[in-house]
Design a protein around this motif. Structure first.
Motif, mmCIF file in Angstrom:
data_model
loop_
_atom_site.group_PDB
_atom_site.id
_atom_site.type_symbol
_atom_site.label_atom_id
_atom_site.label_comp_id
_atom_site.label_asym_id
_atom_site.label_seq_id
_atom_site.Cartn_x
_atom_site.Cartn_y
_atom_site.Cartn_z
ATOM 1 N N THR A 146 0.822 -1.222 0.000
ATOM 2 C CA THR A 146 0.000 0.000 0.000
ATOM 3 C C THR A 146 0.847 1.260 0.000
ATOM 4 O OG1 THR A 146 -0.128 0.161 2.410
ATOM 5 C CG2 THR A 146 -1.790 -1.212 1.308
ATOM 6 N N GLY A 147 2.163 1.116 0.119
ATOM 7 C CA GLY A 147 3.048 2.272 0.161
ATOM 8 C C GLY A 147 3.392 2.717 1.576
ATOM 9 N N LYS A 148 2.832 2.024 2.560
ATOM 10 C CA LYS A 148 3.145 2.383 3.947
ATOM 11 C C LYS A 148 4.516 1.850 4.313
ATOM 12 C CE LYS A 148 -1.120 3.304 6.224
ATOM 13 N NZ LYS A 148 -1.970 3.055 7.364
ATOM 14 N N ARG A 149 5.182 2.621 5.109
ATOM 15 C CA ARG A 149 6.522 2.285 5.556
ATOM 16 C C ARG A 149 6.555 2.378 7.076
ATOM 17 N NH1 ARG A 149 11.446 4.790 2.398
ATOM 18 N NH2 ARG A 149 12.134 2.681 2.222
ATOM 19 N N CYS A 150 7.425 1.626 7.696
ATOM 20 C CA CYS A 150 7.574 1.670 9.148
ATOM 21 C C CYS A 150 8.774 2.559 9.488
ATOM 22 C CB CYS A 150 7.771 0.266 9.709
ATOM 23 S SG CYS A 150 7.846 0.221 11.498
ATOM 24 N N TYR A 151 8.572 3.485 10.405
ATOM 25 C CA TYR A 151 9.613 4.379 10.880
ATOM 26 C C TYR A 151 9.812 4.146 12.377
ATOM 27 C CZ TYR A 151 8.648 6.967 6.592
ATOM 28 O OH TYR A 151 8.464 7.327 5.287
ATOM 29 N N ARG A 152 11.051 4.083 12.806
ATOM 30 C CA ARG A 152 11.343 4.080 14.236
ATOM 31 C C ARG A 152 11.676 5.521 14.610
ATOM 32 N NH1 ARG A 152 12.384 0.074 17.256
ATOM 33 N NH2 ARG A 152 13.296 -1.169 15.592
ATOM 34 N N LEU A 153 10.894 6.083 15.532
ATOM 35 C CA LEU A 153 11.113 7.436 16.011
ATOM 36 C C LEU A 153 11.844 7.362 17.347
ATOM 37 C CD1 LEU A 153 7.553 8.959 15.394
ATOM 38 C CD2 LEU A 153 9.409 8.602 13.755
ATOM 39 N N ARG A 154 12.788 8.266 17.548
ATOM 40 C CA ARG A 154 13.543 8.316 18.811
ATOM 41 C C ARG A 154 13.611 9.742 19.326
ATOM 42 N NH1 ARG A 154 18.783 7.685 17.783
ATOM 43 N NH2 ARG A 154 19.232 7.669 19.997
ATOM 44 N N PHE A 155 13.258 9.924 20.575
ATOM 45 C CA PHE A 155 13.419 11.189 21.281
ATOM 46 C C PHE A 155 14.415 10.894 22.398
ATOM 47 C CE2 PHE A 155 9.238 11.185 19.421
ATOM 48 C CZ PHE A 155 9.108 12.460 18.892
ATOM 49 N N PHE A 156 15.484 11.682 22.513
ATOM 50 C CA PHE A 156 16.555 11.300 23.423
ATOM 51 C C PHE A 156 17.321 12.511 23.940
ATOM 52 C CE2 PHE A 156 18.003 11.422 19.108
ATOM 53 C CZ PHE A 156 19.241 12.032 19.170
ATOM 54 N N ARG A 157 17.975 12.309 25.077
ATOM 55 C CA ARG A 157 18.821 13.336 25.655
ATOM 56 C C ARG A 157 19.406 12.838 26.968
ATOM 57 N NH1 ARG A 157 18.862 19.299 25.821
ATOM 58 N NH2 ARG A 157 20.224 19.772 27.560
ATOM 59 N N SER A 158 20.586 13.304 27.296
ATOM 60 C CA SER A 158 21.140 13.155 28.626
ATOM 61 C C SER A 158 20.606 14.339 29.422
ATOM 62 C CB SER A 158 22.667 13.183 28.557
ATOM 63 O OG SER A 158 23.208 13.043 29.841
ATOM 64 N N THR A 159 19.891 14.082 30.516
ATOM 65 C CA THR A 159 19.192 15.143 31.229
ATOM 66 C C THR A 159 19.344 15.016 32.743
ATOM 67 O OG1 THR A 159 17.007 16.162 31.579
ATOM 68 C CG2 THR A 159 17.038 13.817 31.098
ATOM 69 N N THR A 160 19.185 16.117 33.438
ATOM 70 C CA THR A 160 19.223 16.090 34.905
ATOM 71 C C THR A 160 17.854 15.796 35.491
ATOM 72 O OG1 THR A 160 18.895 18.483 35.005
ATOM 73 C CG2 THR A 160 21.167 17.679 35.044
ATOM 74 N N TYR A 161 16.811 15.808 34.661
ATOM 75 C CA TYR A 161 15.448 15.580 35.130
ATOM 76 C C TYR A 161 15.004 14.137 34.852
ATOM 77 C CZ TYR A 161 15.122 20.697 34.929
ATOM 78 O OH TYR A 161 15.327 22.037 35.104
ATOM 79 N N PRO A 162 14.320 13.509 35.804
ATOM 80 C CA PRO A 162 13.698 12.217 35.508
ATOM 81 C C PRO A 162 12.395 12.451 34.728
ATOM 82 C CG PRO A 162 13.153 12.869 37.737
ATOM 83 C CD PRO A 162 14.096 13.929 37.196
ATOM 84 N N VAL A 163 11.743 11.395 34.362
ATOM 85 C CA VAL A 163 10.397 11.505 33.773
ATOM 86 C C VAL A 163 9.442 11.716 34.943
ATOM 87 C CG1 VAL A 163 8.619 10.271 32.479
ATOM 88 C CG2 VAL A 163 11.022 10.088 31.802
ATOM 89 N N PHE A 164 8.682 12.813 34.884
ATOM 90 C CA PHE A 164 7.805 13.183 36.000
ATOM 91 C C PHE A 164 6.346 12.818 35.716
ATOM 92 C CE2 PHE A 164 11.183 16.265 36.956
ATOM 93 C CZ PHE A 164 11.264 16.126 38.327
ATOM 94 N N PRO A 165 5.613 12.349 36.725
ATOM 95 C CA PRO A 165 4.165 12.222 36.570
ATOM 96 C C PRO A 165 3.559 13.624 36.471
ATOM 97 C CG PRO A 165 4.886 11.298 38.693
ATOM 98 C CD PRO A 165 6.070 11.862 38.017
ATOM 99 N N LEU A 166 2.528 13.770 35.656
ATOM 100 C CA LEU A 166 1.840 15.051 35.522
ATOM 101 C C LEU A 166 0.666 15.096 36.487
ATOM 102 C CD1 LEU A 166 1.861 15.673 31.687
ATOM 103 C CD2 LEU A 166 2.860 17.122 33.445
ATOM 104 N N GLU A 167 0.435 16.253 37.007
ATOM 105 C CA GLU A 167 -0.696 16.447 37.912
ATOM 106 C C GLU A 167 -1.986 16.461 37.124
ATOM 107 O OE1 GLU A 167 -1.551 20.407 39.710
ATOM 108 O OE2 GLU A 167 -1.104 19.272 41.530
#
Length: 150
Positions: free
Chosen positions: A129-150
């Protein structure tokens, strides 16, 4: 050393993420601490979270040498002509992400002062069908953890 307790087998918590939303770093007005363990986030007027219709969302956030090595990856199935230009453009931007887990709890990844980088690659050839699979990556070395949102 003490034993770590394991979740009861009847625990209703389900692991994993089901939704991924993104905002450019410059669209975030603020992301203050809402409590000792949660954050809230406010986008600038006229800005909104963009939905990324992906699957297989995975989060890695190990703490090494005083920093978190944050990486969020997912798979996007899309027609090449529809998405390739956008993905190339995203490589020039920085992001703040909002993840929703299977328990409907939201999490904030990246901060306005430490936004996430973006990269992508193709996985295999396009289907009939012309569809392709892409792997997306969001990345960084950071001082913050992943935070729960209020």
């Amino acid at each position: 050393m003490e034993n770590l307790p394991k979740n009861d087998r009847n625990c209703p918590n389900l692991p994993g993420y089901v939704l991924l939303n993104a905002a450019y770093d410059y669209e975030v007005a603020s992301a203050p601490m809402a409590s000792a363990t949660t954050r809230s986030v406010t986008l600038k007027t006229g800005c909104a979270w963009g939905h990324i219709p992906c699957t297989d969302i995975a989060l890695q956030n190990p703490f090494n040498d005083g920093a978190y090595e944050l990486e969020i990856s997912c798979l996007l199935h899309a027609t090449n002509a529809d998405v390739e230009v956008s993905l190339r453009d995203w490589c020039r931007h920085k992001f703040v992400l909002r993840l929703t887990d299977r328990n409907r709890k939201m999490w904030l990844a990246g901060m306005p002062d430490e936004p996430l980088n973006f990269a992508y690659d193709h996985i295999g050839d396009a289907d009939a069908t012309g569809k392709r699979c892409y792997r997306l990556r969001f990345f960084r070395s950071t001082t913050y953890p992943v935070f729960p949102l209020e």
